[in-house]
Design an enzyme around this catalytic site. Structure first.
Site, PDB file in Angstrom:
ATOM      1  CD1 TRP A  19       3.653  -5.548  -5.132  1.00 24.09           C
ATOM      2  CD2 TRP A  19       4.992  -7.117  -4.280  1.00 24.09           C
ATOM      3  NE1 TRP A  19       3.533  -5.487  -3.772  1.00 24.09           N
ATOM      4  CE2 TRP A  19       4.340  -6.438  -3.219  1.00 24.09           C
ATOM      5  CE3 TRP A  19       5.888  -8.159  -3.977  1.00 24.09           C
ATOM      6  CZ2 TRP A  19       4.567  -6.758  -1.872  1.00 24.09           C
ATOM      7  CZ3 TRP A  19       6.103  -8.471  -2.636  1.00 24.09           C
ATOM      8  CH2 TRP A  19       5.445  -7.769  -1.604  1.00 24.09           C
ATOM      9  CG  MET A  20      -1.788  -8.584  -5.587  1.00 26.86           C
ATOM     10  SD  MET A  20      -3.009  -9.758  -6.237  1.00 26.86           S
ATOM     11  CE  MET A  20      -2.393 -11.315  -5.625  1.00 26.86           C
ATOM     12  CG  ASP A  22      -2.412  -3.616   1.021  1.00 28.30           C
ATOM     13  OD1 ASP A  22      -1.462  -4.382   1.166  1.00 28.30           O
ATOM     14  OD2 ASP A  22      -2.444  -2.466   1.490  1.00 28.30           O
ATOM     15  CD1 TRP A  46       4.337  -2.763  -1.893  1.00 25.43           C
ATOM     16  CD2 TRP A  46       5.955  -1.216  -1.714  1.00 25.43           C
ATOM     17  NE1 TRP A  46       3.755  -1.563  -1.582  1.00 25.43           N
ATOM     18  CE2 TRP A  46       4.716  -0.602  -1.455  1.00 25.43           C
ATOM     19  CE3 TRP A  46       7.118  -0.442  -1.660  1.00 25.43           C
ATOM     20  CZ2 TRP A  46       4.602   0.754  -1.142  1.00 25.43           C
ATOM     21  CZ3 TRP A  46       7.005   0.909  -1.352  1.00 25.43           C
ATOM     22  CH2 TRP A  46       5.760   1.499  -1.092  1.00 25.43           C
ATOM     23  CB  THR A  82      -4.690   0.325   0.743  1.00 22.53           C
ATOM     24  OG1 THR A  82      -3.981  -0.786   0.196  1.00 22.53           O
ATOM     25  CG2 THR A  82      -5.934  -0.181   1.430  1.00 22.53           C
ATOM     26  CG  ASP A 146      -4.139   1.864   4.378  1.00 20.77           C
ATOM     27  OD1 ASP A 146      -3.743   2.267   3.269  1.00 20.77           O
ATOM     28  OD2 ASP A 146      -3.399   1.280   5.192  1.00 20.77           O
TER      29      ASP A 146
HETATM   30  N1  DQQ Z   1       0.005  -1.246   1.717  1.00 22.91           N
HETATM   31  C1  DQQ Z   1      -0.038  -1.061   3.140  1.00 22.91           C
HETATM   32  C2  DQQ Z   1      -0.994   0.068   3.289  1.00 22.91           C
HETATM   33  C3  DQQ Z   1      -0.642   0.951   2.153  1.00 22.91           C
HETATM   34  C4  DQQ Z   1      -0.352  -0.011   1.061  1.00 22.91           C
HETATM   35  C5  DQQ Z   1      -0.460  -2.308   3.854  1.00 22.91           C
HETATM   36  C6  DQQ Z   1       0.780   0.401   0.145  1.00 22.91           C
HETATM   37  O1  DQQ Z   1      -0.895   0.724   4.524  1.00 22.91           O
HETATM   38  O2  DQQ Z   1      -1.715   1.829   1.807  1.00 22.91           O
HETATM   39  O3  DQQ Z   1       0.112  -3.449   3.305  1.00 22.91           O
HETATM   40  O4  DQQ Z   1       1.016  -0.560  -0.847  1.00 22.91           O
END
Ligand code: DQQ
Length: 539
Positions: A19-20, A22, A46, A82, A146
């Site tokens: 899985w990938m 952000d 995820w 992220t 983020d």
């Molecule tokens: N993915 C979310 C972000 C978080 C990250 C957005 C977790 O808010 O930091 O897709 O995988």
């Protein structure tokens, strides 16, 4: 499971398996483009998120490197989430990222290269006194994530913004720092929009209103407009607004409140999320990365052993002709994959017809197409007061006076499968023409466990402009850029017949009145080299 391997892409970035999500910390450093990404090393869903890492000389061919950061500290035990890179004026790289702690609290952490002289930046050090930021009072422990790339204030401090929410209002919190170790909360918020929910992956950057391709994130001055982008957790789309940044009051004001962040323009009307830009100092451009998820079932992802691709990196700049939207365009480097091309000039596509384009196979293509519709028919038509919306329309098969017409990509000979990318023009109640661009997945696959959505939106077409679209086709992805990138739409599709050598390309016109004149150039696309790094590739 090799049975499902045809859906793998040939020139879009993806890890070898699992899985990938952000894009993280993209940057250009000592001759290499670095790309980090949210990655689950344990499976195709995820979870257990760490940072994958790859490097490239051109953002097309990639070498996979070892994981950059794993969940080995209490403050990121539930995930290395992220983050963004900042390159300081002396060349130092600073990485800020969100950790989900052992108690699932969202905190911000600092990391930096162990050996700045290594252009590949293989080893990373987490700052021993992490976390550098906890959720502030009044903010939910799971609503603080983020961090952006930092930009300089006039006082010489570094400023970042972090997405959050207050009740249902999406907000961007602001912090200042000198050293990325201690931060000071700036009162208020950079921006807030009611009813938009949690803001993930906020991005904030300047664009030039004079035509330059890109600016460093810290640039200031008369020729600068600012963009705020947010990823809405509630509806999984990336929205942006153009506006003005008032440094003194730490406020972003959109040019047009009707098109504010989260309620107005999107980067992409299809599948495209958690995107992030960076300033490419080697080419003076701003480049956008976006995560393109799957639209099949989780069961299918597990069976095929991987999930998600990244969109082709896009340059982003202000559209100086409209002044009201950005233009996104695949980075020029993708053109190095172009092989043999076929050209078609002034083909007449009559109402209700489909025209096969004899180009050989069509699973990896770069298409540039222009369409003109017969003006007389437009003037004479009795069909006015019309509205059109891609998502609620019948797609390529529902006929109107001036649409749909365009291309059928990833089609098989018998048209039992195809993805349509098309224009649809209507004459509104004010007598003005309004054009939509759509990418319809409803006939893309005979499989049943896949999304059948039709994506798209309005696209501005200025006087004397032809209709135009660029489409990148890569096995299970169709990325379209209409009118030079004013409106972009990405579809993920899973043909079962229109694969490899069986994939075909057609023009179609399902309008009842408009005769369409089409000119296109179609390139076969080479596959990119995307493989694990070997020690002899260190140059
Ligand atoms: N993915 C979310 C972000 C978080 C990250 C957005 C977790 O808010 O930091 O897709 O995988």
């Amino acid at each position: 499971n090799s049975m499902l391997s045809w859906q793998r892409t040939a020139y879009h970035f993806q890890p070898e398996k699992n899985w990938m999500n952000d894009p993280n910390g993209p940057m250009y450093y000592k001759g290499w483009y670095h790309f980090f990404y949210q990655y689950n090393p344990k499976g195709a869903v995820w979870g257990d998120i760490v940072w994958g890492h790859a490097v490239s000389k051109d953002m097309i061919h990639w070498l996979h490197l070892p994981l950059a950061m794993v969940a080995d500290q209490w403050y990121d035990k539930n995930g290395v989430w992220t983050g963004s890179a900042t390159i300081l004026p002396d060349g130092q790289v600073v990485m800020l990222y969100t950790g989900s702690t052992n108690e699932s609290v969202q905190v911000q952490n600092l990391a930096y290269p162990a050996d700045p002289s290594d252009p590949l930046l293989v080893d990373w050090i987490k700052y021993p006194a992490n976390p550098v930021l906890f959720p502030p009072p009044g903010i939910g422990a799971k609503d603080f994530r983020d961090p952006t790339t930092a930009w300089l204030t006039s006082e010489g401090k570094w400023r970042i913004t972090i997405g959050s929410k207050l009740n249902k209002t999406g907000i961007a919190l602001v912090y200042d720092t000198y050293d990325f170790k201690t931060f000071e909360r700036v009162e208020g918020v950079l921006h807030a929009v009611p009813s938009t929910g949690m803001w993930e992956c906020v991005d904030f950057f300047p664009v030039s209103n004079r035509g330059e391709n890109g600016f460093d994130t810290s640039i200031k001055g008369k020729n600068v407009k600012h963009v705020v982008k947010v990823s809405l957790d509630d509806d999984r789309h990336d929205y942006y607004a153009l506006g003005t940044y008032d440094e003194k009051n730490v406020k972003f004001t959109p040019d047009d409140f009707k098109n504010d962040v989260g309620i107005g323009l999107r980067y992409d009307y299809g599948i495209f999320y958690a995107s992030k830009t960076f300033y490419d100092q080697s080419k003076g451009r701003r480049v956008l990365w976006g995560w393109i998820g799957e639209s099949d079932s989780e069961y299918a992802d597990v069976a095929k052993g991987w999930a998600s691709v990244q969109g082709i990196p896009r340059t982003v700049a202000l559209d100086r002709k409209t002044g009201r939207n950005l233009l996104q365009w695949p980075v020029a480097e993708v053109e190095s994959l172009r092989l043999r091309s076929d050209e078609f000039q002034n083909l007449t596509v009559n109402p209700g017809s489909v025209v096969p384009l004899e180009i050989g196979t069509a699973a990896q293509l770069d298409i540039e197409a222009e369409f003109e519709i017969d003006k007389e028919a437009l003037e004479k038509t009795s069909q006015s007061n019309m509205e059109y919306e891609c998502s609620s329309s019948g797609g390529a098969t529902e006929r109107g006076a001036f649409g749909p017409f365009g291309l059928l990509v990833l089609a098989d000979d018998h048209l039992s499968e195809y993805t349509s990318a098309y224009f649809y023009v209507v004459k509104g109640s004010d007598g003005q023409l309004k054009t939509s661009f759509c990418s319809d997945q409803s006939r893309s696959s005979l499989a049943t466990d896949v999304s059948k959505k039709n994506f798209g939106s309005f696209v501005p077409v200025l006087k004397d402009e032809k209709l135009s679209v660029r489409i990148l086709v890569d096995h299970s992805i169709v990325e379209s850029f209409a009118q030079g990138g004013r409106t972009c739409v990405t579809s993920r599709v899973y043909p079962t017949r229109a694969i490899y050598g069986a994939a075909r390309l057609f023009l179609f016109n399902n309008a009842t009145e408009a005769i369409v004149n089409a000119s296109l150039k179609v390139w076969q696309m080479n596959s990119a080299f995307i493989h694990p790094f070997q020690p002899d590739q260190r140059n």
